[in-house]
Design an enzyme around this catalytic site. Sequence first.
Site, mmCIF file in Angstrom:
data_model
loop_
_atom_site.group_PDB
_atom_site.id
_atom_site.type_symbol
_atom_site.label_atom_id
_atom_site.label_comp_id
_atom_site.label_asym_id
_atom_site.label_seq_id
_atom_site.Cartn_x
_atom_site.Cartn_y
_atom_site.Cartn_z
ATOM 1 N N HIS A 88 45.548 54.907 -8.069
ATOM 2 C CA HIS A 88 45.345 56.359 -8.098
ATOM 3 C C HIS A 88 43.899 56.732 -8.403
ATOM 4 O O HIS A 88 43.490 57.869 -8.180
ATOM 5 C CB HIS A 88 46.308 57.034 -9.069
ATOM 6 C CG HIS A 88 45.929 56.933 -10.514
ATOM 7 N ND1 HIS A 88 46.484 56.021 -11.389
ATOM 8 C CD2 HIS A 88 45.043 57.645 -11.257
ATOM 9 C CE1 HIS A 88 45.974 56.183 -12.594
ATOM 10 N NE2 HIS A 88 45.095 57.158 -12.545
ATOM 11 N N ASP A 118 50.407 50.675 -8.714
ATOM 12 C CA ASP A 118 49.231 51.450 -9.114
ATOM 13 C C ASP A 118 48.033 50.543 -9.394
ATOM 14 O O ASP A 118 47.280 50.761 -10.340
ATOM 15 C CB ASP A 118 49.516 52.323 -10.334
ATOM 16 C CG ASP A 118 48.457 53.416 -10.517
ATOM 17 O OD1 ASP A 118 47.794 53.756 -9.516
ATOM 18 O OD2 ASP A 118 48.283 53.910 -11.645
ATOM 19 N N SER A 194 41.886 55.239 -16.930
ATOM 20 C CA SER A 194 42.694 54.617 -15.885
ATOM 21 C C SER A 194 41.928 53.491 -15.200
ATOM 22 O O SER A 194 40.807 53.678 -14.743
ATOM 23 C CB SER A 194 43.101 55.655 -14.841
ATOM 24 O OG SER A 194 43.960 56.613 -15.415
#
Length: 346
Positions: A88, A118, A194
Amino acid sequence: MLERTPSYLLHSANSSSNSPSDSPSERQRPSPAPDEVLLDAYSHAVTSVVDGIGPAVVRVEPQVSRRMAGMGSGVIISPDGLLLTNSHVMQGARDAMVTGPDGRAIHAQTIGDDPDTDLALLRASGGGLPFATLGNSKLLKRGQIAIAIGNPLGFESTVTAGVVSALGRSLRAKSGRLIDDVIQTDAALNPGNSGGPLVATSGEVVGINTAVIMGAQGICFAVASNTASFVVTELIRHGRVRRASIGVAGQTVPLPRRVAYAAGLPLSAGVAIAAVEPDSPATRAAIEQGDVVLALDGEPVGGIDDLVRLLNGDRIGQVVTLTILRRGEMQTLPVTPVERRTLNGR
């Protein structure tokens, strides 16, 4: 004749003597408190990890038409520039600019992207780069120290520490598929973390930070390093993560207790087939709409996520046995899964 002084008198006399080692200053010097010793050990463990792993953690800026299209973190996992981040973070971009703690910016290209976990694998240009090692996440225990390094909210090289709160969680990826074996931690994470590493005090990366529960405190998640290792291997070999498909759409439905008992399976639900794709393995195996899948190769299928999880790459081209419930009767059907294709054909 001299009489020998009893040993207990000699000991008593020696203890009362003013020897240099028994000076008032020595007797008054406090010993370190146990809490202080523990705190020093904790600080040393964290700083040692940061010193060792920190240089391998980078800021990742996806590039679309030579313009920045977001920002996240990443970690270099090999000296030739293999780099892990979140899918993402990349958002399908093929290029990125990565910047290390020393401020050096280098170009990176996407090798493969797996939205179902992911994770995205890139290769940064140049050699001799600082790198971290992927560890064995199966060795983790709840309560173990966990250290997160990344660029939360754009603040570079930020370090937070906490513990492993739970293991074996499941988290739904944006693709809709469940990511299995997710690590829950209370190490503070924010947008920008992230793709950065979650590190154990051994100095090995045990997870790739992926998600924060907004509005909650201390509930953050990382994809386990064993999952990351599998994905990296698949992406290097095939450019994608191979998964099997039998060509059905289904939904989770409750099962009567007598059905589970008759099947000898610990089930309270199964997967009802809602649609069968034409010219698919399911069609060739005579699977029908309305069938309820109970097991695959003897492993219970208690929901659609179980079926998706069991249809892994190892089962592509291999005959498997489906246990189904059809009009009140249990049957077993052989079916040969094929490779599942994503919407973009990868």
